[in-house]
Design a protein around this motif. Structure first.
Motif, mmCIF file in Angstrom:
data_model
loop_
_atom_site.group_PDB
_atom_site.id
_atom_site.type_symbol
_atom_site.label_atom_id
_atom_site.label_comp_id
_atom_site.label_asym_id
_atom_site.label_seq_id
_atom_site.Cartn_x
_atom_site.Cartn_y
_atom_site.Cartn_z
ATOM 1 N N GLU A 18 0.831 -1.200 0.000
ATOM 2 C CA GLU A 18 0.000 0.000 0.000
ATOM 3 C C GLU A 18 0.870 1.257 0.000
ATOM 4 N N GLN A 20 3.697 1.829 -1.338
ATOM 5 C CA GLN A 20 4.526 2.100 -2.505
ATOM 6 C C GLN A 20 3.693 2.544 -3.696
ATOM 7 N N THR A 21 2.484 2.998 -3.462
ATOM 8 C CA THR A 21 1.577 3.298 -4.562
ATOM 9 C C THR A 21 1.754 4.702 -5.129
ATOM 10 N N ASN A 22 2.671 5.506 -4.568
ATOM 11 C CA ASN A 22 2.917 6.820 -5.148
ATOM 12 C C ASN A 22 4.373 7.202 -4.942
ATOM 13 N N PHE A 40 -1.163 -5.823 -8.656
ATOM 14 C CA PHE A 40 -1.753 -4.486 -8.627
ATOM 15 C C PHE A 40 -3.166 -4.494 -8.055
ATOM 16 N N GLU A 43 -5.425 -2.486 -4.560
ATOM 17 C CA GLU A 43 -4.773 -1.280 -4.079
ATOM 18 C C GLU A 43 -5.725 -0.087 -4.190
ATOM 19 N N SER A 46 -3.652 4.513 -5.803
ATOM 20 C CA SER A 46 -2.433 4.308 -6.569
ATOM 21 C C SER A 46 -2.263 5.417 -7.605
ATOM 22 N N THR A 47 -1.029 5.908 -7.708
ATOM 23 C CA THR A 47 -0.720 6.968 -8.664
ATOM 24 C C THR A 47 -0.076 6.368 -9.902
ATOM 25 N N LYS A 62 -2.871 1.972 -12.507
ATOM 26 C CA LYS A 62 -2.193 1.924 -11.214
ATOM 27 C C LYS A 62 -0.688 1.900 -11.432
ATOM 28 N N LYS A 64 3.377 1.186 -9.335
ATOM 29 C CA LYS A 64 4.197 0.759 -8.203
ATOM 30 C C LYS A 64 5.470 1.597 -8.237
ATOM 31 N N TRP A 65 5.899 2.071 -7.028
ATOM 32 C CA TRP A 65 6.962 3.063 -6.960
ATOM 33 C C TRP A 65 8.072 2.601 -6.021
ATOM 34 N N ASP A 134 3.816 0.320 -14.236
ATOM 35 C CA ASP A 134 2.360 0.466 -14.293
ATOM 36 C C ASP A 134 1.720 -0.844 -14.728
#
Length: 680
Positions: A18, A20-22, A40, A43, A46-47, A62, A64-65, A134
């Protein structure tokens, strides 16, 4: 500089997923790590990565960062090209700068024809880089690595694709010398009644002869091998088919062939010529796909069928037999690549390793040697990949369901260790049947003609990189040999030849002429020494899964200018040594030719006088129940200059030119004994 990468697996919980979503909550990853990115799905908040930095398709829904802080200025690679990902569809974007004002560094999608991502960039020490993925094409989870970028594969070689007139037929996967001139020729099995040989001549000129043969009933639909099993100076053939085997035996002058179709009906895979019981005569081995393996023992008159003893699993699954001396005890052992039959139970698709007991029998020691892996392998590339004097093994696979190619280092103590991780084969997603070890770029390190259209170039430390010059060649019919006699190995592919354009590296090719051992010297160990240390080759007939490549032992030595020593360890136990050998030449070594007169001790007879002028007398040693049958005299080029079957009288050598000769005598059991003498 050689680098060892420590792979650290970081598995994150749902809470971390959760977080790491931005960009602002990106999770830090370390150089040399492997990180698991969860799916994915599920979540919130998510950005989506933006900007897309050149990716052609639109964004996903979505992201992952992650972030990486560079500790040194160097090239860094982010990659999802990992076997555990099973080619899951990923896209990666790398940024620099602060969140809210990200600057594109690079992006990648569908690397090299796969669904994976692979991006290299120049990282500057102290800089923070943001790594984003993404879900544009997939919501699946995946692993990714952050690593020091492997050295780029140099433009090591190029090949010129050339159509060679005369090559014909559906079965043209055999390169071997067929007329005794030590130049590789091309064999085409055209039909049940026709054999075509395209002979290599001087100045790169080929000539073709078609031979009519008695009906073979079968064709080499699964494999072909070559060897001189009657020791007459001309190579014979064995066809492996879906319903058994057939021998084609060359006549006394190599101008015709006799068909010997064996009656046993079975699905053949790899075939080889090999001296199984080390009696100086080549036997033939055939992998049986559906039953215990078959072999044909050579009694000097006929090839006699035997079943069992080397690969006995009832439902077979025997695919490739790779004969090599893995334990350096002087006799030939066998790695057996297994596939399919019997599932993963004991003896099914568990690879086997048969140790030669020294008495013509073999014991499977795969379990204790760490070679009994439950992998469905189709062939094995055997060679000393790190030049430590011990034969290593690469077990090759043909499809993704068969597992992964496994690189196995010989530890020199009877065991092997898998070194696939970091080898290049852990990220190579291509598949194929043929895996053959040769030094194509003559740099002194073995390469592998590998899956797909690929040559994987070795660096002597179990790291392999693909040649960037790929060609649309068959993944199956690819025998190897020097087809223009320039010291660089070429690849036949159907009616074409990929001629190796070479480089400035130097080389040595070694041909053998056995006297007490089989005439080809199959099973001999050749060692060369120089500034590089040591290299070794085992002389083999039938490598990989189905092709027949040259019997000539080929070495590359890079830019070295001299070879301090060449040692040949023959199956008979004879050891020949040559000192201070110049590179860029073909050697012909006759068994025993480098030994002094007093070095021979055959245990059966002696000759006198020695030196001789007119005749040579044979004296049996005391208390031996041996009946001598015939004698042959060879010069030091391996040519037969005199034969006789009358051994009750002295052998007349009066007409021989002054020089040194080798006398070979056969007994009533077709065993051979040798002695050197001088003709004055």
């Amino acid at each position: 500089m050689k680098k060892t990468l420590l792979l650290i697996v970081l598995i994150f919980s749902a809470t971390i997923a959760e977080a790491q979503t931005n960009c602002g909550t990106a999770v830090e990853v370390l150089l040399g790590s492997t990180t698991t990115a969860p799916t994915f799905t599920g979540e919130t908040g998510s950005t989506v990565p933006s900007p897309l930095c050149g990716l052609a398709s639109g964004s996903g829904s979505k992201g992952k960062w992650y972030k990486y802080v560079a500790t040194a200025t160097q090239s860094v690679t982010v990659s999802t090209l990992l076997p555990q990902n099973n080619n899951v569809d990923t896209r990666v974007i790398v940024y620099s700068g602060a969140c809210g004002s990200l600057t594109c560094v690079g992006s990648n999608d569908d690397y090299n024809g796969t669904n994976s991502s692979y991006l290299s960039f120049n990282a500057v020490a102290g800089t923070t880089y943001t790594i984003a993925f993404d879900n544009r094409f997939s919501n699946s989870g995946f692993d990714f690595t952050v690593m020091v970028t492997p050295p780029p594969a140099p433009d090591r070689l190029s090949f010129t694709l050339t159509s060679v007139p005369g090559i014909t037929g559906g079965y043209d996967n055999c390169i071997v010398d067929m007329n005794g001139d030590f130049l590789d020729d091309i064999v085409s099995a055209v039909s049940n009644t026709q054999l075509v040989i395209t002979y290599q001549g001087d100045n790169h000129v080929f000539s073709t002869t078609a031979y009519t043969v008695a009906n073979t009933s079968v064709l080499p639909s699964w494999s072909i091998a070559a060897g001189d099993y009657d020791n007459n100076g001309y190579n014979d053939l064995i066809y492996g088919s879906g319903s058994g085997i057939c021998f084609l035996k060359a006549n006394a002058d190599g101008t015709g062939y006799t068909t010997d179709r064996k009656t046993q009906s079975y699905l053949v895979q790899r075939t080889n010529f090999v001296d199984i019981n080390n009696d100086g005569k080549l036997d033939a081995f055939a992998c049986d796909d559906n039953a215990p393996n078959r072999y044909y023992m050579n009694d000097g008159v006929a090839m006699n069928h035997v079943q069992g003893g080397i690969g006995d699993f009832p439902s077979g699954g025997n695919y490739a037999s790779c004969w090599t001396d893995y334990d350096n005890d002087g006799d030939i052992d066998m790695v057996l690549a297994k596939c399919g039959q019997g599932g993963s139970g004991v003896g099914g698709n568990i690879d086997q390793l048969f140790k030669n007991n020294g008495d013509g029998t073999y014991t499977d020691v795969a379990a204790s040697a760490n070679m009994a892996a439950p992998e469905q392998s189709w062939s094995c590339a055997v060679g000393d990949f790190n030049n430590d004097g011990w034969m290593d093994v690469i077990e090759g696979v043909n499809s993704a369901s068969d597992g992964r190619t496994n690189v196995k280092r010989n530890n020199g103590d009877g065991t092997f260790t898998s070194v696939s991780v970091g080898s290049g084969y852990d990220t190579d997603l291509t598949m194929g049947r043929e895996f053959v070890a040769q030094d194509f770029d003559n740099d002194g390190f073995l390469d592998v003609l590998s899956s797909g259209n690929n040559i994987m170039f070795g660096d002597g430390a179990f790291h392999f990189t693909p040649n960037p010059n790929t060609y649309n060649m068959s993944t199956v019919d690819r025998p190897v040999g020097d087809l223009n006699n320039d010291g660089f190995l070429d690849i036949q592919n159907g009616t074409n030849v990929l001629f190796n354009n070479g480089n400035t590296n130097k080389w040595l090719a070694v041909n053998l002429r056995g006297i007490e051992s089989n005439r080809n010297g199959i099973g001999a160990r050749i060692e060369i020494y120089g500034s590089w240390g040591k290299q070794i080759r085992d002389v083999q007939s039938g490598t990989g899964f189905q092709n027949m490549s040259t019997i000539t032992a080929h070495f590359g030595i890079g830019q070295a200018t001299t070879i301090t020593q060449v040692i040949i360890r023959w199956p008979s136990g004879v050891v020949d040594t040559l000192n201070n050998v110049n590179p860029n030449q073909k050697l012909l070594v006759v068994e025993g030719s480098t030994l002094g007169i007093d070095s021979f001790n055959n245990g059966v007879f002696s000759v006198y006088p020695n030196p001789a002028k007119d005749v040579v007398n044979i004296q049996l040693k005391d208390n031996l129940n041996v009946t001598l049958k015939s004698a042959m005299v060879y010069d030091l080029n391996g040519r037969v200059v005199l034969t006789t079957s009358n051994l009750t009288q002295p052998i007349n050598v009066d007409k021989l030119a002054t020089g040194t000769y080798i006398l070979s005598i056969s007994d009533s059991q077709n065993r051979n004994y040798t002695q050197k003498f001088i003709k004055e």
